[in-house]
Design a protein around this motif. Structure first.
Motif, PDB file in Angstrom:
ATOM      1  N   HIS A   1      17.207   2.301 -29.661  1.00 40.66           N
ATOM      2  CA  HIS A   1      16.437   2.748 -28.506  1.00 40.66           C
ATOM      3  C   HIS A   1      16.548   4.248 -28.365  1.00 40.66           C
ATOM      4  CE1 HIS A   1      17.630  -1.484 -27.120  1.00 40.66           C
ATOM      5  NE2 HIS A   1      16.498  -1.534 -27.774  1.00 40.66           N
ATOM      6  N   GLY A   2      15.412   4.903 -28.202  1.00 42.63           N
ATOM      7  CA  GLY A   2      15.403   6.347 -28.026  1.00 42.63           C
ATOM      8  C   GLY A   2      15.543   7.124 -29.321  1.00 42.63           C
ATOM      9  N   LYS A   3      15.615   6.441 -30.436  1.00 44.14           N
ATOM     10  CA  LYS A   3      15.766   7.101 -31.744  1.00 44.14           C
ATOM     11  C   LYS A   3      16.928   8.094 -31.737  1.00 44.14           C
ATOM     12  CE  LYS A   3      10.882   6.563 -32.761  1.00 44.14           C
ATOM     13  NZ  LYS A   3       9.623   7.210 -33.090  1.00 44.14           N
ATOM     14  N   LEU A   4      18.054   7.654 -31.187  1.00 42.64           N
ATOM     15  CA  LEU A   4      19.223   8.529 -31.086  1.00 42.64           C
ATOM     16  C   LEU A   4      20.086   8.535 -32.348  1.00 42.64           C
ATOM     17  CD1 LEU A   4      20.455   7.729 -27.453  1.00 42.64           C
ATOM     18  CD2 LEU A   4      19.129   9.704 -28.233  1.00 42.64           C
ATOM     19  N   GLU A   5      19.948   7.492 -33.153  1.00 44.70           N
ATOM     20  CA  GLU A   5      20.850   7.315 -34.301  1.00 44.70           C
ATOM     21  C   GLU A   5      22.297   7.440 -33.826  1.00 44.70           C
ATOM     22  OE1 GLU A   5      19.569  10.031 -37.357  1.00 44.70           O
ATOM     23  OE2 GLU A   5      17.563   9.163 -37.388  1.00 44.70           O
ATOM     24  N   PRO A   6      22.739   6.498 -32.961  1.00 43.15           N
ATOM     25  CA  PRO A   6      24.090   6.590 -32.409  1.00 43.15           C
ATOM     26  C   PRO A   6      25.154   6.013 -33.336  1.00 43.15           C
ATOM     27  CG  PRO A   6      22.970   4.731 -31.443  1.00 43.15           C
ATOM     28  CD  PRO A   6      21.984   5.400 -32.372  1.00 43.15           C
ATOM     29  N   TRP A   7      25.026   6.301 -34.616  1.00 41.09           N
ATOM     30  CA  TRP A   7      25.959   5.794 -35.615  1.00 41.09           C
ATOM     31  C   TRP A   7      25.821   6.631 -36.875  1.00 41.09           C
ATOM     32  CZ3 TRP A   7      21.890   4.923 -38.601  1.00 41.09           C
ATOM     33  CH2 TRP A   7      20.738   4.375 -38.026  1.00 41.09           C
ATOM     34  N   ARG A   8      26.843   6.531 -37.711  1.00 40.88           N
ATOM     35  CA  ARG A   8      26.818   7.171 -39.027  1.00 40.88           C
ATOM     36  C   ARG A   8      27.709   6.351 -39.955  1.00 40.88           C
ATOM     37  NH1 ARG A   8      31.146  10.937 -40.162  1.00 40.88           N
ATOM     38  NH2 ARG A   8      32.590  11.126 -38.407  1.00 40.88           N
TER      39      ARG A   8
ATOM     40  N   VAL B   1      32.385   0.333 -46.049  1.00 42.08           N
ATOM     41  CA  VAL B   1      31.598   1.297 -45.295  1.00 42.08           C
ATOM     42  C   VAL B   1      32.093   1.250 -43.858  1.00 42.08           C
ATOM     43  CG1 VAL B   1      29.308   1.984 -44.499  1.00 42.08           C
ATOM     44  CG2 VAL B   1      29.594   1.000 -46.792  1.00 42.08           C
ATOM     45  N   ALA B   2      32.628   2.363 -43.389  1.00 42.09           N
ATOM     46  CA  ALA B   2      33.010   2.474 -41.984  1.00 42.09           C
ATOM     47  C   ALA B   2      31.747   2.833 -41.215  1.00 42.09           C
ATOM     48  CB  ALA B   2      34.082   3.537 -41.801  1.00 42.09           C
ATOM     49  N   VAL B   3      31.353   1.945 -40.308  1.00 39.93           N
ATOM     50  CA  VAL B   3      30.215   2.231 -39.436  1.00 39.93           C
ATOM     51  C   VAL B   3      30.803   2.868 -38.183  1.00 39.93           C
ATOM     52  CG1 VAL B   3      28.279   1.282 -38.143  1.00 39.93           C
ATOM     53  CG2 VAL B   3      28.877   0.321 -40.384  1.00 39.93           C
ATOM     54  N   ILE B   4      30.396   4.093 -37.943  1.00 38.52           N
ATOM     55  CA  ILE B   4      30.947   4.894 -36.856  1.00 38.52           C
ATOM     56  C   ILE B   4      29.919   5.000 -35.736  1.00 38.52           C
ATOM     57  CG2 ILE B   4      31.938   7.128 -36.224  1.00 38.52           C
ATOM     58  CD1 ILE B   4      33.499   5.549 -38.448  1.00 38.52           C
ATOM     59  N   GLU B   5      30.318   4.555 -34.553  1.00 36.28           N
ATOM     60  CA  GLU B   5      29.472   4.746 -33.371  1.00 36.28           C
ATOM     61  C   GLU B   5      29.607   6.188 -32.936  1.00 36.28           C
ATOM     62  OE1 GLU B   5      28.986   3.272 -28.741  1.00 36.28           O
ATOM     63  OE2 GLU B   5      30.636   2.498 -29.936  1.00 36.28           O
ATOM     64  N   VAL B   6      28.475   6.832 -32.687  1.00 42.32           N
ATOM     65  CA  VAL B   6      28.446   8.217 -32.226  1.00 42.32           C
ATOM     66  C   VAL B   6      27.718   8.219 -30.880  1.00 42.32           C
ATOM     67  CG1 VAL B   6      27.773  10.592 -32.759  1.00 42.32           C
ATOM     68  CG2 VAL B   6      28.298   8.998 -34.629  1.00 42.32           C
ATOM     69  N   GLN B   7      28.477   8.235 -29.800  1.00 38.91           N
ATOM     70  CA  GLN B   7      27.868   8.257 -28.469  1.00 38.91           C
ATOM     71  C   GLN B   7      27.153   9.583 -28.254  1.00 38.91           C
ATOM     72  OE1 GLN B   7      27.666   6.180 -25.606  1.00 38.91           O
ATOM     73  NE2 GLN B   7      28.220   4.546 -27.034  1.00 38.91           N
ATOM     74  N   LYS B   8      25.873   9.490 -27.851  1.00 40.27           N
ATOM     75  CA  LYS B   8      25.065  10.692 -27.635  1.00 40.27           C
ATOM     76  C   LYS B   8      24.577  10.732 -26.188  1.00 40.27           C
ATOM     77  CE  LYS B   8      23.841  11.128 -32.432  1.00 40.27           C
ATOM     78  NZ  LYS B   8      22.784  11.195 -33.426  1.00 40.27           N
ATOM     79  N   PRO B   9      24.577  11.919 -25.582  1.00 41.95           N
ATOM     80  CA  PRO B   9      24.100  12.024 -24.205  1.00 41.95           C
ATOM     81  C   PRO B   9      22.631  11.609 -24.120  1.00 41.95           C
ATOM     82  CG  PRO B   9      25.064  14.107 -24.949  1.00 41.95           C
ATOM     83  CD  PRO B   9      24.978  13.202 -26.131  1.00 41.95           C
ATOM     84  N   SER B  10      22.323  10.763 -23.139  1.00 41.87           N
ATOM     85  CA  SER B  10      20.942  10.329 -22.960  1.00 41.87           C
ATOM     86  C   SER B  10      20.757   9.842 -21.536  1.00 41.87           C
ATOM     87  CB  SER B  10      20.592   9.207 -23.943  1.00 41.87           C
ATOM     88  OG  SER B  10      19.308   8.689 -23.659  1.00 41.87           O
ATOM     89  N   GLU B  11      19.697  10.309 -20.886  1.00 48.61           N
ATOM     90  CA  GLU B  11      19.373   9.825 -19.549  1.00 48.61           C
ATOM     91  C   GLU B  11      18.676   8.475 -19.611  1.00 48.61           C
ATOM     92  OE1 GLU B  11      17.275  12.719 -17.205  1.00 48.61           O
ATOM     93  OE2 GLU B  11      18.739  14.297 -17.644  1.00 48.61           O
TER      94      GLU B  11
END
Length: 192
Positions: free
Chosen positions: A46-53, A97-107
């Motif tokens: 949602h929002g095309k944030l790519e909250p992972w790497r 493969v370590a899937v890493i959640e990357v929390q990104k600021p989003s309203e």
């Protein structure tokens, strides 16, 4: 209307993880892994944030992670059994493969939806590996939930955490089928 894909539905209805301890060499090469990562990256976002790497842990990284697990386990007062179990995924690992959640600021996209997206990436990667003919297993463990371990092991930042370690290699022994949920008892139908 989307085209039906009975083979994909059959795969999803019969898929099962392969225990990491049954995985043997060889593991996928970088060229073989890339399409699996691309499939995983098509997860809902949602929002095309790519909250992972992704962090690909090759065979050479496994001894370092095993030793680090031993070190942290002793410091945290874990029992020898807890440490041995946590180390085993690295001691026996060929590739993860370590899937890493990357929390990104989003309203618009709450943090929990970013977490769900990262979890979806883990499942998509697991299923892509299985569909490609590899054995695969999604693991975590006490060490992957420890921020200090993750910072030292993977260089994670404060807004990052490990969602899962997806181990991928050749399937060794096929485990017996296990009981599955009774979907009828878990489903409620609402019509009004």
């Amino acid at each position: 209307m989307s085209l039906k894909n009975p083979a994909a539905l059959e795969f999803l209805q019969t898929r099962r993880s392969r225990p990491a301890k049954t995985l043997v060499a060889p593991a996928p090469t970088r060229d073989e892994l890339l399409p699996l990562l691309m499939a995983a990256a098509r997860s809902p976002d949602h929002g095309k944030l790519e909250p992972w790497r992704f962090i690909v842990l090759e065979k050479g990284a496994m001894p370092r992670l095993s030793a680090l697990t031993q070190e942290f386990g002793a410091t945290l007062g874990k029992t020898p059994e807890e440490i041995a179990k946590a180390r085993s995924q690295f001691d026996m690992g060929h590739l993860a493969v370590a899937v890493i959640e990357v929390q990104k600021p989003s309203e618009k996209v709450p943090a929990i939806e970013q977490t769900y997206s990262a979890g979806a990436v883990c499942l998509a990667l697991l299923n892509a590996a299985l569909a490609a003919g590899w054995g695969a297993n999604w693991l975590s463990g006490w060490q992957t939930h420890n921020p200090r371990f993750c910072q030292k092991a993977f260089g994670l930042k404060d807004n990052e955490r490990v969602v899962g370690l997806v181990h991928i290699a050749t399937e060794g022994a096929t485990p017996p089928e296990r009981p599955r949920p009774d979907v009828a008892t878990l489903t409620e139908w609402v019509s009004a």
